[in-house]
Scaffold this motif. Structure first.
Motif, short mmCIF file in Angstrom:
data_model
loop_
_atom_site.label_atom_id
_atom_site.label_comp_id
_atom_site.label_asym_id
_atom_site.label_seq_id
_atom_site.Cartn_x
_atom_site.Cartn_y
_atom_site.Cartn_z
N LEU A 172 34.01 65.52 15.15
CA LEU A 172 32.75 64.95 14.44
C LEU A 172 33.01 65.25 16.71
CD1 LEU A 172 33.13 61.97 12.79
CD2 LEU A 172 31.92 63.50 12.69
N PRO A 173 31.68 64.78 16.69
CA PRO A 173 31.17 64.24 18.29
C PRO A 173 32.15 63.24 19.32
CG PRO A 173 28.98 64.82 17.20
CD PRO A 173 30.58 64.79 16.50
N ASP A 174 32.63 62.78 19.98
CA ASP A 174 32.44 61.55 20.63
C ASP A 174 32.42 60.85 20.39
OD1 ASP A 174 35.01 62.65 21.19
OD2 ASP A 174 34.70 63.11 23.11
N TRP A 175 31.02 61.00 21.27
CA TRP A 175 29.79 59.55 20.27
C TRP A 175 29.90 59.37 18.51
CZ3 TRP A 175 25.55 59.35 17.44
CH2 TRP A 175 24.76 59.95 16.80
N LEU A 176 29.89 60.00 17.91
CA LEU A 176 30.04 59.53 17.06
C LEU A 176 31.31 59.38 15.93
CD1 LEU A 176 28.64 59.89 14.39
CD2 LEU A 176 28.66 61.81 13.80
N ARG A 177 32.07 59.75 16.49
CA ARG A 177 33.57 58.90 16.18
C ARG A 177 34.06 57.62 16.53
NH1 ARG A 177 37.92 61.38 15.02
NH2 ARG A 177 37.07 63.09 15.41
N ARG A 178 33.49 57.15 18.33
CA ARG A 178 33.63 56.28 18.32
C ARG A 178 32.19 54.81 18.16
NH1 ARG A 178 32.65 58.92 23.61
NH2 ARG A 178 31.27 57.89 23.82
N LEU A 179 31.52 55.51 18.23
CA LEU A 179 30.22 54.67 16.39
C LEU A 179 31.28 54.04 14.89
CD1 LEU A 179 27.39 53.34 16.26
CD2 LEU A 179 26.31 55.46 15.54
N LEU A 180 32.29 55.16 14.62
CA LEU A 180 32.59 54.45 13.14
C LEU A 180 33.57 53.39 13.79
CD1 LEU A 180 32.61 58.35 11.43
CD2 LEU A 180 31.30 56.56 10.72
N MET A 181 33.92 53.83 14.97
CA MET A 181 35.53 52.86 14.54
C MET A 181 35.04 51.99 14.87
SD MET A 181 38.07 55.10 14.45
CE MET A 181 39.51 54.13 15.46
N ARG A 182 34.04 51.80 16.13
CA ARG A 182 33.49 50.44 16.57
C ARG A 182 32.74 49.46 15.18
NH1 ARG A 182 29.05 50.85 20.66
NH2 ARG A 182 30.13 52.93 20.59
N SER A 183 32.46 50.26 14.19
CA SER A 183 31.38 49.47 13.41
C SER A 183 32.53 49.81 12.21
CB SER A 183 30.19 50.30 12.82
OG SER A 183 31.06 51.19 12.51
N VAL A 184 33.67 49.88 11.37
CA VAL A 184 34.07 49.81 10.80
C VAL A 184 34.73 48.75 10.08
CG1 VAL A 184 36.53 50.18 11.28
CG2 VAL A 184 35.90 51.53 9.48
N GLY A 185 34.59 47.75 11.41
CA GLY A 185 35.63 46.39 10.74
C GLY A 185 34.30 45.40 10.86
N HIS A 186 32.95 46.14 10.53
CA HIS A 186 32.16 44.64 10.18
C HIS A 186 31.83 44.89 8.89
CE1 HIS A 186 31.94 43.93 14.50
NE2 HIS A 186 31.97 44.70 15.17
N ARG A 187 30.57 44.42 8.17
CA ARG A 187 30.53 44.56 7.34
C ARG A 187 28.86 45.27 7.26
NH1 ARG A 187 27.63 38.69 8.24
NH2 ARG A 187 25.77 38.93 8.95
N TYR A 188 28.34 45.51 8.32
CA TYR A 188 27.16 46.66 8.44
C TYR A 188 27.78 47.67 8.27
CZ TYR A 188 27.88 45.48 13.21
OH TYR A 188 28.36 45.90 15.18
N TYR A 189 29.21 48.26 8.16
CA TYR A 189 29.29 49.63 8.55
C TYR A 189 28.42 50.73 7.53
CZ TYR A 189 33.23 53.22 8.10
OH TYR A 189 33.69 54.57 8.77
N SER A 190 28.56 49.96 6.18
CA SER A 190 28.43 51.35 5.44
C SER A 190 26.01 51.35 5.60
CB SER A 190 27.67 50.68 3.80
OG SER A 190 29.39 50.41 3.68
N LEU A 191 25.81 50.39 6.21
CA LEU A 191 24.92 50.86 6.67
C LEU A 191 24.52 51.80 7.99
CD1 LEU A 191 21.60 49.72 7.09
CD2 LEU A 191 22.01 47.49 8.49
N VAL A 192 25.40 51.35 8.66
CA VAL A 192 25.35 52.32 10.15
C VAL A 192 25.85 53.91 9.25
CG1 VAL A 192 26.57 52.59 12.04
CG2 VAL A 192 26.19 50.61 11.72
#
Length: 172
Positions: A6-26
């Motif tokens: 994965l591109p770094d920005w996409l990997r960071r986005l997934l890592m930052r949002s995984v703990g939040h309830r809106y992860y599936s939406l992201v």
């Protein structure tokens, strides 16, 4: 060997949002964008997303399938708006490809059922969507066919990733 990085920005986005309830939406928004732009196979995002949150495999598979169906409907509308001439100038190789020939043959024979099968398979769906747009196939029908096909595909991949993660670690 890691074949799908994965591109770094996409990997960071997934890592930052995984703990939040809106992860599936992201992840669903990424599925929608990947379908509209047809720039990369979304499975390369889905598998790492499930590896990061294996308990969410059901919601990820379901939401991403629906988002892909909506993205396909938007893409068909864009193709219809741009017209045949624009598509031929920008993507001349697309209409001469084997995928185009097979998709057009299947769609002529089986209609939207073929679109459902194509969406649920590893076949590229963009030639089929382009054919549907040029043949003025019902946009809601395309949205439903692609949504169902992708949902089944993504639910299966998400289930397999969550239950057999060792087989998918190379995607992470």
């Amino acid at each position: 060997m890691r074949t799908h990085v994965l591109p770094d920005w996409l990997r960071r986005l997934l890592m930052r949002s995984v703990g939040h309830r809106y992860y599936s939406l992201v992840v669903s928004v990424i599925a929608f964008a990947a379908t509209i732009t047809f720039s990369f196979p979304f499975v390369a995002v889905l598998i790492p997303a499930v590896l990061l949150a294996p308990r969410r495999w059901r919601t990820l598979g379901l939401w991403c399938g629906v988002a892909s169906g909506c993205g396909a409907a938007v893409l068909v509308e864009i193709f219809q708006y741009l017209g045949w001439e624009f598509i031929l100038v920008r993507y001349p190789e697309l209409v001469h490809s084997e995928a185009w020939r097979m998709a057009s043959e299947w769609l002529q024979r089986w209609g939207l059922v073929a679109m459902l099968v194509i969406a649920g398979s590893p076949m590229p769906q963009t030639p089929a969507l382009l054919f549907c747009a040029l043949a003025n196939v019902s946009t809601p029908g395309i949205m439903l066919a692609v949504g169902v096909g992708k949902t089944v595909k993504y639910l299966f991949l998400a289930w397999a990733t969550a239950h057999y993660p060792a087989r998918f670690v190379r995607y992470h």
